[in-house]
Motif scaffolding. Structure first.
Motif, PDB file in Angstrom:
ATOM      1  N   ASP A  99       0.857  -1.185   0.000  1.00 21.20           N
ATOM      2  CA  ASP A  99       0.000   0.000   0.000  1.00 21.20           C
ATOM      3  C   ASP A  99       0.892   1.234   0.000  1.00 21.20           C
ATOM      4  O   ASP A  99       1.725   1.408   0.912  1.00 21.20           O
ATOM      5  CB  ASP A  99      -0.914   0.007   1.217  1.00 21.20           C
ATOM      6  N   PHE A 100       0.706   2.099  -0.972  1.00 20.46           N
ATOM      7  CA  PHE A 100       1.628   3.232  -1.107  1.00 20.46           C
ATOM      8  C   PHE A 100       1.013   4.326  -1.972  1.00 20.46           C
ATOM      9  O   PHE A 100      -0.007   4.139  -2.640  1.00 20.46           O
ATOM     10  CB  PHE A 100       2.941   2.775  -1.745  1.00 20.46           C
ATOM     11  N   GLU A 101       1.686   5.481  -1.956  1.00 20.41           N
ATOM     12  CA  GLU A 101       1.485   6.529  -2.945  1.00 20.41           C
ATOM     13  C   GLU A 101       2.840   6.846  -3.551  1.00 20.41           C
ATOM     14  O   GLU A 101       3.844   6.934  -2.844  1.00 20.41           O
ATOM     15  CB  GLU A 101       0.869   7.782  -2.328  1.00 20.41           C
ATOM     16  N   PHE A 102       2.865   7.002  -4.852  1.00 24.57           N
ATOM     17  CA  PHE A 102       4.092   7.282  -5.593  1.00 24.57           C
ATOM     18  C   PHE A 102       3.875   8.539  -6.416  1.00 24.57           C
ATOM     19  O   PHE A 102       2.829   8.697  -7.061  1.00 24.57           O
ATOM     20  CB  PHE A 102       4.418   6.099  -6.511  1.00 24.57           C
ATOM     21  N   LYS A 103       4.854   9.437  -6.386  1.00 18.88           N
ATOM     22  CA  LYS A 103       4.763  10.653  -7.191  1.00 18.88           C
ATOM     23  C   LYS A 103       6.090  10.917  -7.892  1.00 18.88           C
ATOM     24  O   LYS A 103       7.162  10.649  -7.345  1.00 18.88           O
ATOM     25  CB  LYS A 103       4.415  11.872  -6.315  1.00 18.88           C
ATOM     26  N   MET A 104       6.002  11.438  -9.100  1.00 14.85           N
ATOM     27  CA  MET A 104       7.188  11.913  -9.798  1.00 14.85           C
ATOM     28  C   MET A 104       6.746  12.857 -10.906  1.00 14.85           C
ATOM     29  O   MET A 104       5.565  12.935 -11.258  1.00 14.85           O
ATOM     30  CB  MET A 104       8.020  10.768 -10.375  1.00 14.85           C
ATOM     31  N   GLN A 105       7.717  13.565 -11.462  1.00 14.29           N
ATOM     32  CA  GLN A 105       7.507  14.360 -12.656  1.00 14.29           C
ATOM     33  C   GLN A 105       8.221  13.668 -13.808  1.00 14.29           C
ATOM     34  O   GLN A 105       9.333  13.152 -13.633  1.00 14.29           O
ATOM     35  CB  GLN A 105       8.041  15.776 -12.472  1.00 14.29           C
ATOM     36  N   TYR A 106       7.583  13.661 -14.965  1.00 16.85           N
ATOM     37  CA  TYR A 106       8.204  13.019 -16.120  1.00 16.85           C
ATOM     38  C   TYR A 106       8.047  13.883 -17.362  1.00 16.85           C
ATOM     39  O   TYR A 106       7.117  14.692 -17.483  1.00 16.85           O
ATOM     40  CB  TYR A 106       7.594  11.630 -16.380  1.00 16.85           C
ATOM     41  N   ILE A 199       0.459   7.835  -8.375  1.00 18.15           N
ATOM     42  CA  ILE A 199      -0.125   6.486  -8.318  1.00 18.15           C
ATOM     43  C   ILE A 199      -0.509   6.184  -6.878  1.00 18.15           C
ATOM     44  O   ILE A 199       0.300   6.368  -5.965  1.00 18.15           O
ATOM     45  CB  ILE A 199       0.864   5.423  -8.818  1.00 18.15           C
ATOM     46  N   ILE A 200      -1.735   5.703  -6.674  1.00 18.33           N
ATOM     47  CA  ILE A 200      -2.202   5.292  -5.352  1.00 18.33           C
ATOM     48  C   ILE A 200      -2.580   3.820  -5.417  1.00 18.33           C
ATOM     49  O   ILE A 200      -3.375   3.419  -6.265  1.00 18.33           O
ATOM     50  CB  ILE A 200      -3.420   6.114  -4.901  1.00 18.33           C
ATOM     51  N   ALA A 201      -1.986   3.020  -4.552  1.00 16.65           N
ATOM     52  CA  ALA A 201      -2.318   1.595  -4.457  1.00 16.65           C
ATOM     53  C   ALA A 201      -2.711   1.306  -3.017  1.00 16.65           C
ATOM     54  O   ALA A 201      -1.862   1.387  -2.116  1.00 16.65           O
ATOM     55  CB  ALA A 201      -1.128   0.738  -4.879  1.00 16.65           C
ATOM     56  N   ARG A 202      -3.972   0.971  -2.809  1.00 15.10           N
ATOM     57  CA  ARG A 202      -4.473   0.668  -1.468  1.00 15.10           C
ATOM     58  C   ARG A 202      -5.327  -0.589  -1.560  1.00 15.10           C
ATOM     59  O   ARG A 202      -6.384  -0.585  -2.194  1.00 15.10           O
ATOM     60  CB  ARG A 202      -5.307   1.828  -0.908  1.00 15.10           C
ATOM     61  N   GLY A 203      -4.825  -1.685  -0.967  1.00 19.93           N
ATOM     62  CA  GLY A 203      -5.543  -2.942  -1.065  1.00 19.93           C
ATOM     63  C   GLY A 203      -5.648  -3.359  -2.520  1.00 19.93           C
ATOM     64  O   GLY A 203      -4.666  -3.369  -3.259  1.00 19.93           O
ATOM     65  N   ASN A 204      -6.863  -3.671  -2.952  1.00 21.13           N
ATOM     66  CA  ASN A 204      -7.054  -4.111  -4.330  1.00 21.13           C
ATOM     67  C   ASN A 204      -7.475  -2.967  -5.256  1.00 21.13           C
ATOM     68  O   ASN A 204      -7.921  -3.198  -6.377  1.00 21.13           O
ATOM     69  CB  ASN A 204      -8.103  -5.228  -4.403  1.00 21.13           C
ATOM     70  N   THR A 205      -7.319  -1.725  -4.782  1.00 23.39           N
ATOM     71  CA  THR A 205      -7.722  -0.553  -5.556  1.00 23.39           C
ATOM     72  C   THR A 205      -6.511   0.231  -6.036  1.00 23.39           C
ATOM     73  O   THR A 205      -5.627   0.557  -5.240  1.00 23.39           O
ATOM     74  CB  THR A 205      -8.639   0.363  -4.732  1.00 23.39           C
ATOM     75  N   LEU A 206      -6.469   0.520  -7.329  1.00 28.54           N
ATOM     76  CA  LEU A 206      -5.386   1.269  -7.948  1.00 28.54           C
ATOM     77  C   LEU A 206      -5.959   2.535  -8.565  1.00 28.54           C
ATOM     78  O   LEU A 206      -6.966   2.484  -9.277  1.00 28.54           O
ATOM     79  CB  LEU A 206      -4.710   0.441  -9.038  1.00 28.54           C
ATOM     80  N   ILE A 207      -5.312   3.665  -8.305  1.00 31.46           N
ATOM     81  CA  ILE A 207      -5.767   4.956  -8.816  1.00 31.46           C
ATOM     82  C   ILE A 207      -4.583   5.659  -9.452  1.00 31.46           C
ATOM     83  O   ILE A 207      -3.524   5.768  -8.830  1.00 31.46           O
ATOM     84  CB  ILE A 207      -6.356   5.835  -7.688  1.00 31.46           C
ATOM     85  N   MET A 228      -0.345  -7.829  -5.032  1.00 32.17           N
ATOM     86  CA  MET A 228      -0.619  -6.955  -3.895  1.00 32.17           C
ATOM     87  C   MET A 228       0.614  -6.224  -3.381  1.00 32.17           C
ATOM     88  O   MET A 228       0.520  -5.391  -2.476  1.00 32.17           O
ATOM     89  CB  MET A 228      -1.269  -7.754  -2.767  1.00 32.17           C
ATOM     90  N   ASP A 229       1.776  -6.543  -3.928  1.00 34.82           N
ATOM     91  CA  ASP A 229       2.993  -5.786  -3.614  1.00 34.82           C
ATOM     92  C   ASP A 229       3.986  -6.048  -4.742  1.00 34.82           C
ATOM     93  O   ASP A 229       3.743  -6.867  -5.626  1.00 34.82           O
ATOM     94  CB  ASP A 229       3.582  -6.165  -2.255  1.00 34.82           C
ATOM     95  N   GLY A 230       5.102  -5.353  -4.718  1.00 31.76           N
ATOM     96  CA  GLY A 230       6.097  -5.581  -5.754  1.00 31.76           C
ATOM     97  C   GLY A 230       6.968  -4.373  -6.010  1.00 31.76           C
ATOM     98  O   GLY A 230       6.827  -3.314  -5.377  1.00 31.76           O
ATOM     99  N   GLU A 231       7.871  -4.520  -6.955  1.00 34.29           N
ATOM    100  CA  GLU A 231       8.870  -3.496  -7.232  1.00 34.29           C
ATOM    101  C   GLU A 231       8.319  -2.385  -8.133  1.00 34.29           C
ATOM    102  O   GLU A 231       7.297  -2.532  -8.786  1.00 34.29           O
ATOM    103  CB  GLU A 231      10.093  -4.122  -7.890  1.00 34.29           C
ATOM    104  N   ILE A 232       9.065  -1.282  -8.143  1.00 39.55           N
ATOM    105  CA  ILE A 232       8.757  -0.110  -8.948  1.00 39.55           C
ATOM    106  C   ILE A 232       9.849   0.062  -9.991  1.00 39.55           C
ATOM    107  O   ILE A 232      11.038  -0.116  -9.699  1.00 39.55           O
ATOM    108  CB  ILE A 232       8.666   1.154  -8.066  1.00 39.55           C
ATOM    109  N   GLY A 233       9.480   0.401 -11.214  1.00 37.97           N
ATOM    110  CA  GLY A 233      10.472   0.629 -12.255  1.00 37.97           C
ATOM    111  C   GLY A 233       9.969   1.605 -13.303  1.00 37.97           C
ATOM    112  O   GLY A 233       8.765   1.756 -13.504  1.00 37.97           O
ATOM    113  N   ILE A 234      10.895   2.277 -13.968  1.00 37.74           N
ATOM    114  CA  ILE A 234      10.572   3.207 -15.050  1.00 37.74           C
ATOM    115  C   ILE A 234      10.909   2.522 -16.366  1.00 37.74           C
ATOM    116  O   ILE A 234      12.003   1.987 -16.540  1.00 37.74           O
ATOM    117  CB  ILE A 234      11.352   4.524 -14.912  1.00 37.74           C
ATOM    118  N   GLN A 235       9.991   2.552 -17.299  1.00 33.28           N
ATOM    119  CA  GLN A 235      10.148   1.788 -18.538  1.00 33.28           C
ATOM    120  C   GLN A 235      10.863   2.569 -19.645  1.00 33.28           C
ATOM    121  O   GLN A 235      10.643   3.762 -19.828  1.00 33.28           O
ATOM    122  CB  GLN A 235       8.782   1.358 -19.066  1.00 33.28           C
TER     123      GLN A 235
END
Length: 255
Positions: A99-106, A199-207, A228-235
């Motif tokens: 469960d997390f929130e991720f922010k960046m500028q691209y 990006i917001i991931a909380r439980g089974n909900t992705l926003i 329900m969890d895992g790594e983050i990467g930029i493609q």
């Protein structure tokens, strides 16, 4: 009282949005206009920590043939005659958040450019180094797919831009609501310029949000395929032409 499934989904989604702070109010309390209702103020960002030091690849694992740090940015770049063997990623090695929130500028340069941010994902060393599988906040130069939820090396298109999607256990994704007109949402995305991704991931909900606007939502009850969890990467996508993806101000809040 017995509710139909769509109503249960809507209620769950509302709680997820509330829990994620999307309706948080300035200073933790609403300002009240005289003679009017409580009006939310500007959200004060709290709890986020930088996961990129803007100076080095410390904490990240990338192919140095395609990735570099420059001017406080992580930059992935290809040329028409210099392409990776398949889609590769610059992977954050600081954890596998659930469960997390991720922010960046691209900023994506190149009309045929293709990128995205992978999350709740796994690496596939049997395929090749720096290859990932999982949810992706999609980004492309033509803004055809930017903002959608895509599953790299998985179920493919999960939620198109503008859709609220429910995925039942063992079922295909299905839209249950709309976030607005696709053309209007597309107009909010800047081409060859900086955009804010959230990006917001909380439980089974992705926003997924771009420039402060919700672009897609997924409620994923497909237990066999969801993560329900895992790594983050930029493609960095393999394409036929040159492209560049620049990322800065990368930060994460976990729960």
């Amino acid at each position: 009282m017995t509710f139909s499934k769509p109503l249960m989904i809507t209620a769950g989604l509302t709680l997820a949005l509330l829990g994620a702070g999307m309706f948080a109010q300035e200073g933790g309390a609403a300002k009240k206009k005289k003679g009017g209702p409580n009006v939310p103020g500007q959200l004060e960002e709290t709890g986020f920590k930088p996961i990129f030091d803007a100076k080095s690849m410390k904490g990240w694992d990338c192919d140095p043939d395609f990735w570099r740090v420059e001017n406080g940015e992580i930059i992935g770049e290809t040329r028409a005659d210099h392409q990776p063997p398949q889609n590769i990623f610059c992977i954050w090695k600081g954890g596998s958040p659930a469960d997390f929130e991720f922010k960046m500028q691209y900023k994506l340069t190149g009309e045929t450019g293709n990128s995205g941010v992978q999350y709740r994902s796994i690496e596939l060393p049997d395929v090749n180094k720096w290859v990932m599988k999982g949810y992706q906040a999609d980004i492309d130069g033509k803004q055809q797919y930017t903002g959608q939820v895509y599953e790299e090396r998985g179920r493919g298109f999960v939620a198109l831009r503008g859709q609220i999607v429910y995925v039942g256990d063992g079922k295909k994704p299905g839209a249950i609501g709309s976030l607005g007109d696709d053309a209007q949402l597309k107009s909010l995305i800047k081409t060859d310029d900086w955009n804010d991704l959230h990006i917001i991931a909380r439980g089974n909900t992705l926003i997924q949000l771009i420039n402060g606007r919700v672009m897609s939502v997924v409620v994923d009850d497909d237990k066999a395929n969801r993560k329900m969890d895992g790594e983050i990467g930029i493609q960095l996508h393999k394409t036929a032409a040159a492209m560049k993806i620049e990322s800065r101000n990368i930060r994460l809040k976990t729960f």
